[in-house]
Design a protein around this motif. Structure first.
Motif, PDB file in Angstrom:
ATOM      1  N   ILE A  98       0.840  -1.199   0.000  1.00  0.00           N
ATOM      2  CA  ILE A  98       0.000   0.000   0.000  1.00  0.00           C
ATOM      3  C   ILE A  98       0.874   1.247   0.000  1.00  0.00           C
ATOM      4  O   ILE A  98       0.644   2.200  -0.749  1.00  0.00           O
ATOM      5  N   ASP A  99       1.899   1.242   0.849  1.00  0.00           N
ATOM      6  CA  ASP A  99       2.813   2.390   0.906  1.00  0.00           C
ATOM      7  C   ASP A  99       3.555   2.589  -0.411  1.00  0.00           C
ATOM      8  O   ASP A  99       3.942   3.708  -0.753  1.00  0.00           O
ATOM      9  N   ALA A 100       3.753   1.497  -1.160  1.00  0.00           N
ATOM     10  CA  ALA A 100       4.453   1.583  -2.448  1.00  0.00           C
ATOM     11  C   ALA A 100       3.569   2.128  -3.565  1.00  0.00           C
ATOM     12  O   ALA A 100       4.061   2.466  -4.643  1.00  0.00           O
ATOM     13  N   GLY A 101       2.238   2.211  -3.311  1.00  0.00           N
ATOM     14  CA  GLY A 101       1.334   2.782  -4.313  1.00  0.00           C
ATOM     15  C   GLY A 101       0.312   1.826  -4.868  1.00  0.00           C
ATOM     16  O   GLY A 101      -0.295   2.092  -5.907  1.00  0.00           O
ATOM     17  N   LEU A 102       0.090   0.707  -4.175  1.00  0.00           N
ATOM     18  CA  LEU A 102      -0.865  -0.314  -4.627  1.00  0.00           C
ATOM     19  C   LEU A 102      -2.028  -0.363  -3.642  1.00  0.00           C
ATOM     20  O   LEU A 102      -1.871  -0.792  -2.496  1.00  0.00           O
ATOM     21  N   SER A 103      -3.212   0.088  -4.056  1.00  0.00           N
ATOM     22  CA  SER A 103      -4.383   0.085  -3.184  1.00  0.00           C
ATOM     23  C   SER A 103      -5.386  -0.959  -3.647  1.00  0.00           C
ATOM     24  O   SER A 103      -5.408  -1.346  -4.817  1.00  0.00           O
ATOM     25  N   VAL A 104      -6.239  -1.392  -2.727  1.00  0.00           N
ATOM     26  CA  VAL A 104      -7.219  -2.425  -3.046  1.00  0.00           C
ATOM     27  C   VAL A 104      -8.524  -2.131  -2.336  1.00  0.00           C
ATOM     28  O   VAL A 104      -8.556  -1.605  -1.223  1.00  0.00           O
ATOM     29  N   LYS A 105      -9.603  -2.461  -3.026  1.00  0.00           N
ATOM     30  CA  LYS A 105     -10.936  -2.411  -2.420  1.00  0.00           C
ATOM     31  C   LYS A 105     -11.618  -3.736  -2.717  1.00  0.00           C
ATOM     32  O   LYS A 105     -11.874  -4.070  -3.875  1.00  0.00           O
ATOM     33  N   PHE A 106     -11.872  -4.501  -1.654  1.00  0.00           N
ATOM     34  CA  PHE A 106     -12.511  -5.793  -1.837  1.00  0.00           C
ATOM     35  C   PHE A 106     -14.015  -5.627  -1.990  1.00  0.00           C
ATOM     36  O   PHE A 106     -14.563  -4.534  -1.827  1.00  0.00           O
ATOM     37  N   GLN A 107     -14.719  -6.733  -2.274  1.00  0.00           N
ATOM     38  CA  GLN A 107     -16.128  -6.669  -2.657  1.00  0.00           C
ATOM     39  C   GLN A 107     -17.001  -6.056  -1.563  1.00  0.00           C
ATOM     40  O   GLN A 107     -17.814  -5.177  -1.821  1.00  0.00           O
ATOM     41  N   SER A 108     -16.873  -6.530  -0.326  1.00  0.00           N
ATOM     42  CA  SER A 108     -17.684  -6.005   0.771  1.00  0.00           C
ATOM     43  C   SER A 108     -17.035  -4.741   1.329  1.00  0.00           C
ATOM     44  O   SER A 108     -15.812  -4.715   1.546  1.00  0.00           O
ATOM     45  N   PRO A 109     -17.840  -3.689   1.555  1.00  0.00           N
ATOM     46  CA  PRO A 109     -17.265  -2.447   2.075  1.00  0.00           C
ATOM     47  C   PRO A 109     -16.589  -2.657   3.434  1.00  0.00           C
ATOM     48  O   PRO A 109     -17.132  -3.334   4.308  1.00  0.00           O
ATOM     49  N   HIS A 110     -15.401  -2.103   3.593  1.00  0.00           N
ATOM     50  CA  HIS A 110     -14.690  -2.126   4.864  1.00  0.00           C
ATOM     51  C   HIS A 110     -14.597  -0.686   5.347  1.00  0.00           C
ATOM     52  O   HIS A 110     -13.587  -0.015   5.158  1.00  0.00           O
ATOM     53  N   ILE A 111     -15.684  -0.228   5.943  1.00  0.00           N
ATOM     54  CA  ILE A 111     -15.751   1.139   6.446  1.00  0.00           C
ATOM     55  C   ILE A 111     -16.058   1.097   7.933  1.00  0.00           C
ATOM     56  O   ILE A 111     -16.421   0.064   8.488  1.00  0.00           O
ATOM     57  N   TYR A 112     -15.894   2.238   8.571  1.00  0.00           N
ATOM     58  CA  TYR A 112     -16.180   2.360  10.002  1.00  0.00           C
ATOM     59  C   TYR A 112     -17.563   3.003  10.139  1.00  0.00           C
ATOM     60  O   TYR A 112     -17.709   4.221  10.049  1.00  0.00           O
ATOM     61  N   GLU A 113     -18.568   2.164  10.350  1.00  0.00           N
ATOM     62  CA  GLU A 113     -19.960   2.617  10.254  1.00  0.00           C
ATOM     63  C   GLU A 113     -20.325   3.642  11.304  1.00  0.00           C
ATOM     64  O   GLU A 113     -21.183   4.504  11.075  1.00  0.00           O
ATOM     65  N   ALA A 114     -19.703   3.596  12.483  1.00  0.00           N
ATOM     66  CA  ALA A 114     -20.048   4.525  13.553  1.00  0.00           C
ATOM     67  C   ALA A 114     -19.401   5.901  13.361  1.00  0.00           C
ATOM     68  O   ALA A 114     -19.837   6.879  13.979  1.00  0.00           O
ATOM     69  N   LEU A 115     -18.389   5.971  12.500  1.00  0.00           N
ATOM     70  CA  LEU A 115     -17.723   7.243  12.233  1.00  0.00           C
ATOM     71  C   LEU A 115     -18.399   7.960  11.073  1.00  0.00           C
ATOM     72  O   LEU A 115     -19.063   7.342  10.240  1.00  0.00           O
ATOM     73  N   THR A 116     -18.194   9.265  11.006  1.00  0.00           N
ATOM     74  CA  THR A 116     -18.757  10.019   9.895  1.00  0.00           C
ATOM     75  C   THR A 116     -17.979   9.714   8.614  1.00  0.00           C
ATOM     76  O   THR A 116     -16.883   9.134   8.644  1.00  0.00           O
ATOM     77  N   VAL A 117     -18.544  10.135   7.517  1.00  0.00           N
ATOM     78  CA  VAL A 117     -17.885   9.954   6.222  1.00  0.00           C
ATOM     79  C   VAL A 117     -16.516  10.645   6.229  1.00  0.00           C
ATOM     80  O   VAL A 117     -15.508  10.064   5.814  1.00  0.00           O
ATOM     81  N   ALA A 118     -16.469  11.876   6.719  1.00  0.00           N
ATOM     82  CA  ALA A 118     -15.202  12.618   6.755  1.00  0.00           C
ATOM     83  C   ALA A 118     -14.180  11.918   7.647  1.00  0.00           C
ATOM     84  O   ALA A 118     -12.983  11.868   7.316  1.00  0.00           O
ATOM     85  N   GLN A 119     -14.627  11.382   8.775  1.00  0.00           N
ATOM     86  CA  GLN A 119     -13.713  10.681   9.683  1.00  0.00           C
ATOM     87  C   GLN A 119     -13.158   9.418   9.035  1.00  0.00           C
ATOM     88  O   GLN A 119     -11.995   9.056   9.247  1.00  0.00           O
ATOM     89  N   ASN A 120     -13.984   8.732   8.245  1.00  0.00           N
ATOM     90  CA  ASN A 120     -13.502   7.558   7.521  1.00  0.00           C
ATOM     91  C   ASN A 120     -12.384   7.938   6.565  1.00  0.00           C
ATOM     92  O   ASN A 120     -11.392   7.223   6.445  1.00  0.00           O
ATOM     93  N   LEU A 121     -12.531   9.066   5.887  1.00  0.00           N
ATOM     94  CA  LEU A 121     -11.501   9.506   4.953  1.00  0.00           C
ATOM     95  C   LEU A 121     -10.230   9.938   5.670  1.00  0.00           C
ATOM     96  O   LEU A 121      -9.128   9.837   5.117  1.00  0.00           O
ATOM     97  N   GLN A 122     -10.377  10.396   6.899  1.00  0.00           N
ATOM     98  CA  GLN A 122      -9.215  10.848   7.660  1.00  0.00           C
ATOM     99  C   GLN A 122      -8.314   9.683   8.068  1.00  0.00           C
ATOM    100  O   GLN A 122      -7.095   9.846   8.198  1.00  0.00           O
ATOM    101  N   ILE A 123      -8.890   8.502   8.252  1.00  0.00           N
ATOM    102  CA  ILE A 123      -8.126   7.354   8.752  1.00  0.00           C
ATOM    103  C   ILE A 123      -6.973   6.971   7.809  1.00  0.00           C
ATOM    104  O   ILE A 123      -5.826   6.874   8.253  1.00  0.00           O
ATOM    105  N   PRO A 124      -7.214   6.739   6.509  1.00  0.00           N
ATOM    106  CA  PRO A 124      -6.074   6.389   5.653  1.00  0.00           C
ATOM    107  C   PRO A 124      -5.078   7.524   5.507  1.00  0.00           C
ATOM    108  O   PRO A 124      -3.882   7.265   5.270  1.00  0.00           O
TER     109      PRO A 124
END
Length: 258
Positions: A98-124
């Protein structure tokens, strides 16, 4: 008098496959994965060029997800190599890929449901050294069409919005290549069209993609080039027009009347 050595003799395989003077950003070489007596991925040579949008199709059990997991480091190969952007990443841990520039999104969403949308974006973004975190979040929210949902708990989003959010989380890392596993599974027609537009927009900005997908209408909307996998091996490759015109692909994968 001695004969000059071959100038390419000392070039590392990763550089030879995906180095600075190569179009390819990702290359696998004889990549193989066996589970006991089952060969899930069978000596696959798979190359993706910089800025390319490649779709990977095939029936269930063809080895698509296993190939993806080998590329991302979720699985270790039985044999073969994976090269990315001039680096041999075959034995590299997933987080380093991931640090080298390879990202992945698997079929089922892996999000933090209790956090806001903006907070989810802040994590990565915590993985990066970007100083403009607030600006990056605003830009990503606009890019994925969620600017009006910044303070909404992620668990309250629709399925399609959650998928777009996770794609947005991956893009905050500014990857060279993003791998998507069935990104529109379970979506409505409108949601599917929205994700297709998002992927195309990101690709137009230079991001390369490998997209595993069963929805052929979606593949038609986004693909530059299509690879068909069968029984763990590459069966056919070409443009979407070439793939759909291939009689064997029609018979085996798309149906007799496709």
């Amino acid at each position: 008098m001695s004969t000059p050595s071959d100038p390419n003799a000392r070039i590392k395989p990763a550089v030879a496959a995906t180095g600075l003077d190569r179009d390819a950003v990702l290359a696998t070489e004889a990549l193989t994965k066996r589970f006991g007596g089952l060969t899930a991925v069978d000596s696959v040579d798979f190359t993706v060029d910089e800025g390319e949008l490649r779709c990977l199709i095939g029936p269930n059990g063809a080895g698509k997800s296993t190939l993806l997991e080998l590329i991302t480091g979720q699985l270790s190969p039985t044999e073969g190599s994976v090269y990315f952007d001039g680096i041999d990443i075959t034995d590299m841990p997933s987080h380093e890929r991931i640090d080298a520039g390879l990202s992945v999104k698997f079929q089922s969403p892996h999000i933090y449901e209790a956090l806001t949308v903006a907070q989810n974006l802040q994590i990565p973004l915590q993985r990066t050294d970007r100083a403009d975190v607030d600006s990056a979040i605003r830009e990503t929210l606009a890019e994925v069409g969620l600017a009006d949902r910044a303070e909404t708990p992620a668990g309250d989003l629709s399925h399609g919005q959650q998928q777009r959010l996770e794609i947005g989380m991956a893009t905050t890392l500014e990857p060279t290549l993003m791998l998507l596993d069935e990104p529109v599974a379970g979506m409505s027609v409108e949601e599917t069209a929205s994700v297709a537009e998002l992927i195309r927009s990101l690709n137009d900005d230079g991001m390369a993609f490998v997209v595993i997908e069963h929805d052929m209408e979606f593949v038609r909307k986004i693909s530059d080039r299509v690879t068909v996998l069968n029984q763990g091996a590459i069966f056919q490759q070409g443009s979407i027009e070439e793939i759909e015109a291939d009689e064997d692909v029609q018979r085996i994968y798309l149906g007799e009347d496709a």
